[in-house]
Design a protein around this motif. Structure first.
Motif, PDB file in Angstrom:
ATOM      1  N   HIS A 232       0.809  -1.234   0.000  1.00  0.00           N
ATOM      2  CA  HIS A 232       0.000   0.000   0.000  1.00  0.00           C
ATOM      3  C   HIS A 232       0.837   1.277   0.000  1.00  0.00           C
ATOM      4  CE1 HIS A 232      -3.104  -2.987   0.968  1.00  0.00           C
ATOM      5  NE2 HIS A 232      -3.911  -2.137   0.373  1.00  0.00           N
ATOM      6  N   GLU A 233       2.109   1.179   0.419  1.00  0.00           N
ATOM      7  CA  GLU A 233       2.959   2.382   0.363  1.00  0.00           C
ATOM      8  C   GLU A 233       3.296   2.767  -1.080  1.00  0.00           C
ATOM      9  OE1 GLU A 233       5.134   3.792   4.322  1.00  0.00           O
ATOM     10  OE2 GLU A 233       6.424   2.940   2.774  1.00  0.00           O
ATOM     11  N   ASN A 234       2.979   1.870  -2.022  1.00  0.00           N
ATOM     12  CA  ASN A 234       3.265   2.178  -3.433  1.00  0.00           C
ATOM     13  C   ASN A 234       2.220   3.069  -4.085  1.00  0.00           C
ATOM     14  OD1 ASN A 234       5.702   0.820  -3.759  1.00  0.00           O
ATOM     15  ND2 ASN A 234       4.615  -1.126  -3.768  1.00  0.00           N
ATOM     16  N   VAL A 297      -8.027  -5.720  -7.080  1.00  0.00           N
ATOM     17  CA  VAL A 297      -8.430  -4.695  -8.063  1.00  0.00           C
ATOM     18  C   VAL A 297      -8.763  -5.359  -9.409  1.00  0.00           C
ATOM     19  CG1 VAL A 297      -7.699  -2.623  -9.329  1.00  0.00           C
ATOM     20  CG2 VAL A 297      -7.102  -2.874  -6.911  1.00  0.00           C
ATOM     21  N   LYS A 298      -7.929  -6.322  -9.820  1.00  0.00           N
ATOM     22  CA  LYS A 298      -8.171  -7.019 -11.104  1.00  0.00           C
ATOM     23  C   LYS A 298      -9.507  -7.746 -11.061  1.00  0.00           C
ATOM     24  CE  LYS A 298      -3.564  -8.133 -12.752  1.00  0.00           C
ATOM     25  NZ  LYS A 298      -2.625  -9.229 -12.545  1.00  0.00           N
ATOM     26  N   ILE A 309     -12.980   0.909 -13.948  1.00  0.00           N
ATOM     27  CA  ILE A 309     -12.093   0.843 -12.762  1.00  0.00           C
ATOM     28  C   ILE A 309     -10.631   0.741 -13.201  1.00  0.00           C
ATOM     29  CG2 ILE A 309     -11.531  -0.482 -10.674  1.00  0.00           C
ATOM     30  CD1 ILE A 309     -14.376  -1.628 -10.719  1.00  0.00           C
ATOM     31  N   VAL A 310      -9.756   1.537 -12.533  1.00  0.00           N
ATOM     32  CA  VAL A 310      -8.310   1.421 -12.759  1.00  0.00           C
ATOM     33  C   VAL A 310      -7.634   1.372 -11.382  1.00  0.00           C
ATOM     34  CG1 VAL A 310      -8.325   2.681 -14.972  1.00  0.00           C
ATOM     35  CG2 VAL A 310      -7.974   3.954 -12.840  1.00  0.00           C
ATOM     36  N   SER A 311      -6.332   1.064 -11.385  1.00  0.00           N
ATOM     37  CA  SER A 311      -5.579   1.121 -10.130  1.00  0.00           C
ATOM     38  C   SER A 311      -5.061   2.550  -9.960  1.00  0.00           C
ATOM     39  CB  SER A 311      -4.404   0.146 -10.191  1.00  0.00           C
ATOM     40  OG  SER A 311      -3.534   0.384  -9.101  1.00  0.00           O
ATOM     41  N   VAL A 312      -4.972   3.018  -8.718  1.00  0.00           N
ATOM     42  CA  VAL A 312      -4.425   4.370  -8.474  1.00  0.00           C
ATOM     43  C   VAL A 312      -3.004   4.449  -9.040  1.00  0.00           C
ATOM     44  CG1 VAL A 312      -3.620   5.937  -6.649  1.00  0.00           C
ATOM     45  CG2 VAL A 312      -5.886   4.863  -6.452  1.00  0.00           C
ATOM     46  N   CYS A 317       1.832  -3.935  -8.550  1.00  0.00           N
ATOM     47  CA  CYS A 317       1.917  -5.413  -8.583  1.00  0.00           C
ATOM     48  C   CYS A 317       1.071  -5.984  -7.446  1.00  0.00           C
ATOM     49  CB  CYS A 317       3.334  -5.890  -8.303  1.00  0.00           C
ATOM     50  SG  CYS A 317       4.558  -5.088  -9.273  1.00  0.00           S
ATOM     51  N   PRO A 318       0.775  -7.297  -7.518  1.00  0.00           N
ATOM     52  CA  PRO A 318       0.057  -7.916  -6.388  1.00  0.00           C
ATOM     53  C   PRO A 318       0.981  -8.030  -5.166  1.00  0.00           C
ATOM     54  CG  PRO A 318       0.051  -9.328  -8.342  1.00  0.00           C
ATOM     55  CD  PRO A 318       1.043  -8.249  -8.599  1.00  0.00           C
ATOM     56  N   CYS A 319       0.406  -8.396  -4.019  1.00  0.00           N
ATOM     57  CA  CYS A 319       1.232  -8.659  -2.827  1.00  0.00           C
ATOM     58  C   CYS A 319       1.975  -9.975  -3.080  1.00  0.00           C
ATOM     59  CB  CYS A 319       0.352  -8.771  -1.592  1.00  0.00           C
ATOM     60  SG  CYS A 319       1.256  -9.384  -0.156  1.00  0.00           S
TER      61      CYS A 319
END
Ligand code: 13P
Ligand code: SF4
Length: 367
Positions: A232-234, A297-298, A309-312, A317-319
């Motif tokens: 989440h820091e990304n 998100v995917k 919907i998009v990623s911020v 990448c996934p965890c």
């Protein structure tokens, strides 16, 4: 068993043949074992798991729901936890002696949970109680080891998850004047700020230098352990600024493990369940940028073709540790169970279990 102990055990290494099998073969094997074992086998799956694994989950949920479901399940002999190590430990603490909790890959740890160890916590507690006396109550995010939960339980505190952090922090601040919040500084800061506590009344505790960052003034209410989620820091302010500039009509929805700046720059912030519910109830054609783990998100993108919907962070990448659980490891774990030869059993020692359960039960009773 800790992540490290698990990795040192040679039975935690999956034989190569599972990697050589086709997806169809692995899926057939998993389906067959699930069918044969019926309710003796229970597979809870965290929302951050890959689709190839989540398709076999008996229940999916965020960490709060999975903790509650584990506590309720008295039927299963084997709980194969599709999530990360601290979640499997929580399941072991909350289930009965008879039930076995299994983590398909012992490498599925959590970098945030590893940011607080017991020794660091003892030093912090000594130093902070020297400064502030008996005025502190410890809280730990469930994303922590069983040993940290036990420390917190022993010292009158409770666990929190991202879905109930507000309620538990409010409760804690009625019990004592100050809280020590482990191990995620961002969830702690975002929650306390939401409850009206200004940033000036918060301090960071640095577990590496064993020092408080800033002055230990009397008005301090929240002591934040200097830990974070490396996923989440990304999500950063540059992403928020870019989205606002390019698409001002796209709503931004993030998890409270993101930094305070990112949460403040967003339109909505909340736990994994909150994010899922917001999207479930979103009006047709609405536009969203989501700041959380990429497998989720995917899945939200795939399951909601009527939304945009998009990623911020477009390069997210996934965890990686959540992703350790895959079809080969799941098939391997289930086949070992079916052959009465379970491996990767997560067993929290009785002494830790007793106090960790106090912290977990305090949370479960409060929400
Ligand atoms: P929640 O499931 O509480 O939203 O936590 C997110 C997370 O990072 C799990 O590892
Ligand atoms: Fe840990 Fe973050 Fe991965 Fe959750 S998303 S398991 S907190 S590293």
């Amino acid at each position: 068993m800790s992540v490290l102990e698990g990795l040192l055990n040679e039975r935690s290494v999956m034989p190569g043949r599972y990697k050589e099998q086709s997806e169809t073969e692995l899926m057939t094997l998993i389906k067959q074992i699930k069918k044969e074992m019926g309710p003796r086998l229970y597979l809870p799956g965290h929302h951050y798991q890959k689709d190839e694994v989540i398709q076999f989950a008996d229940d999916t949920g965020d960490s709060l729901k999975l903790a509650q479901l584990s506590a309720e399940n008295k039927q299963a002999d084997y709980i194969v936890f599709c999530g990360v190590h601290f979640m499997a430990e929580t399941a072991d603490i909350l289930t009965t002696e008879r039930q076995q909790v299994i983590l398909p890959d012992m490498r599925a740890g959590c970098s945030m949970a590893d940011m607080a160890d017991e020794k660091q916590t003892r030093v912090a507690w000594e130093k902070l109680t020297d400064l502030y006396g008996e005025t502190i109550i410890p809280l730990t995010y469930v994303n922590s080891t069983a040993a940290i939960k036990a420390f917190v339980g022993k010292h009158g505190g409770a666990c929190v998850t991202s879905s109930n952090a507000k309620e538990i922090v409010s409760w804690a601040l009625k019990e004592k004047k100050r809280i020590l919040f482990l191990p995620d500084q961002h969830l702690g800061r975002n929650t306390a700020y939401d409850l009206g506590i200004p940033l000036e009344q918060m301090r960071i505790w640095n577990p590496i230098t064993h020092e408080l960052e800033g002055e230990a003034t009397e008005d301090v209410k929240v002591l934040l352990w200097k830990g974070h989620c490396s996923v989440h820091e990304n999500f950063r302010m540059e992403h928020i600024r870019m989205l606002r500039e390019e698409e001002p009509d796209r709503a931004i929805l993030v998890h409270p493990e993101c930094t305070w700046e990112v949460v403040q720059g967003s339109d909505f912030a909340g736990s994994t369940s909150y994010i899922i519910n917001m999207i479930k109830n979103a009006p047709m054609g609405s536009k969203w940028a989501i700041g959380t783990e990429m497998n989720l998100v995917k899945r939200l993108i795939k399951d909601n073709p009527h939304l945009d919907i998009v990623s911020v962070n477009p390069y997210m990448c996934p965890c990686l540790t959540m992703n350790r659980i895959d079809l080969p490891h799941l098939a391997w774990s289930l086949e070992n169970i079916a052959n009465n030869h379970s491996n990767n059993i997560i067993q929290v020692s009785d002494i830790i279990k007793k106090d960790a359960k106090i912290a977990l039960n305090r949370m479960l009773e409060l929400v």
